[in-house]
Design an enzyme around this catalytic site. Structure first.
Site, PDB file in Angstrom:
ATOM      1  CG  HIS A 161      -0.290   0.541  -0.846  1.00 44.66           C
ATOM      2  ND1 HIS A 161       0.753   0.555  -1.747  1.00 44.66           N
ATOM      3  CD2 HIS A 161      -0.593  -0.770  -0.642  1.00 44.66           C
ATOM      4  CE1 HIS A 161       1.062  -0.683  -2.072  1.00 44.66           C
ATOM      5  NE2 HIS A 161       0.254  -1.506  -1.417  1.00 44.66           N
ATOM      6  CB  CYS A 257       6.863   2.876  -3.581  1.00 37.78           C
ATOM      7  SG  CYS A 257       5.123   3.237  -3.464  1.00 37.78           S
TER       8      CYS A 257
END
Length: 264
Positions: A161, A257
């Protein structure tokens, strides 16, 4: 502080089966992961008005990585369609939680995919990584959901990411992993914003993924990261809190996250 809410999700019994780009040499320790998660939640609880805890679901090994299921700015939320097929469905309980908070909700629809880990909101701008988990159709839904916010598309050249290697640690200041791929992504950000940001380089995988809550930065204290990381960040951030999330790093997870932050 009165306007901040954090949503987190528990660690399921199946967490050891969470997705990973590279199989960990040392298997995930489930009980240690749960202890580390609880420590992280306790840190958040000291920084926000409320922490909403959603239950784990053994059907979704990756469900603690709640950031990927929604993008929230102010009173608007975009429910994502995760890029990994095995994670599609995690967003259902997130939609319910955000609806109960009264947010204005829109959703990503097929064939669009987007992970929240690819979306960085900094200095009133959105940066979205075009990656193996986030495609062009998903980015279009992001632009429609937040029409008043400038969206900058950044190519994720390596890794999972955008926020795996770049995050905000202070106003107009980004932590950037000291790697060729991360440097190229930061250069794209600078080109698209006329050099708006200062850079703080970090050594070690995962070190550039931080959580900024007000004037406090939560950074990784995982074994293997530089011992002076906390001191390094203190040169730029007012308060720094290191948290060990070694078990989450094993399955490509970072600090961002593990929570969905809402500022209203």
């Amino acid at each position: 502080m009165a306007s901040r809410i954090a949503i987190v999700r528990g660690v399921p019994d199946t967490f050891c089966d969470a997705l990973s780009m590279v199989h960990p040499l040392v298997p995930v320790d489930l009980e240690v992961a749960r202890l580390q998660h609880e420590t992280y939640v306790e840190v958040l609880a000291g920084l926000v008005k409320e922490v909403i805890r959603l239950p784990a679901d053994n059907k979704y090994p990756d469900c603690p990585f709640i950031e990927d299921t929604a993008v929230v700015i102010g009173n608007r939320a975009l429910i994502t369609h995760p890029g990994a097929t095995s994670r599609q469905g995690e967003e259902v309980v997130i939609r319910e939680a955000l609806t109960q908070l009264g947010l204005d909700i829109s959703e990503v629809e097929c064939p669009g995919t987007i992970d929240g880990g690819d979306v960085l909101y900094a200095s009133g701008m959105l940066f979205v990584g075009k990656s193996r988990r986030t495609n062009a159709a998903g980015i279009e839904f992001l632009q429609k959901a937040f029409p008043d916010v400038k969206v900058h598309i950044i190519r994720v050249l390596d890794g999972l990411h955008l926020k795996s290697v770049i995050s905000e640690i202070a106003p107009q200041t980004l932590a950037v992993e000291d790697s060729v791929a991360a440097a190229a992504m930061f250069d794209e950000i600078q080109e698209q914003t006329n050099g708006h940001f200062k850079i703080v380089k970090t050594d070690g995988a995962g070190a550039a993924n931080t959580v900024l809550v007000g004037d406090t930065v939560i950074c990784s204290a995982t074994l293997g990261l530089p011992a002076d990381l906390e001191a390094h960040f203190k040169q730029h951030a007012k308060h720094v809190i290191p948290v060990n999330i070694s078990e989450f790093h094993k399955v490509d997870g970072g600090l961002t996250c593990l929570s969905l932050l809402i500022e209203r």
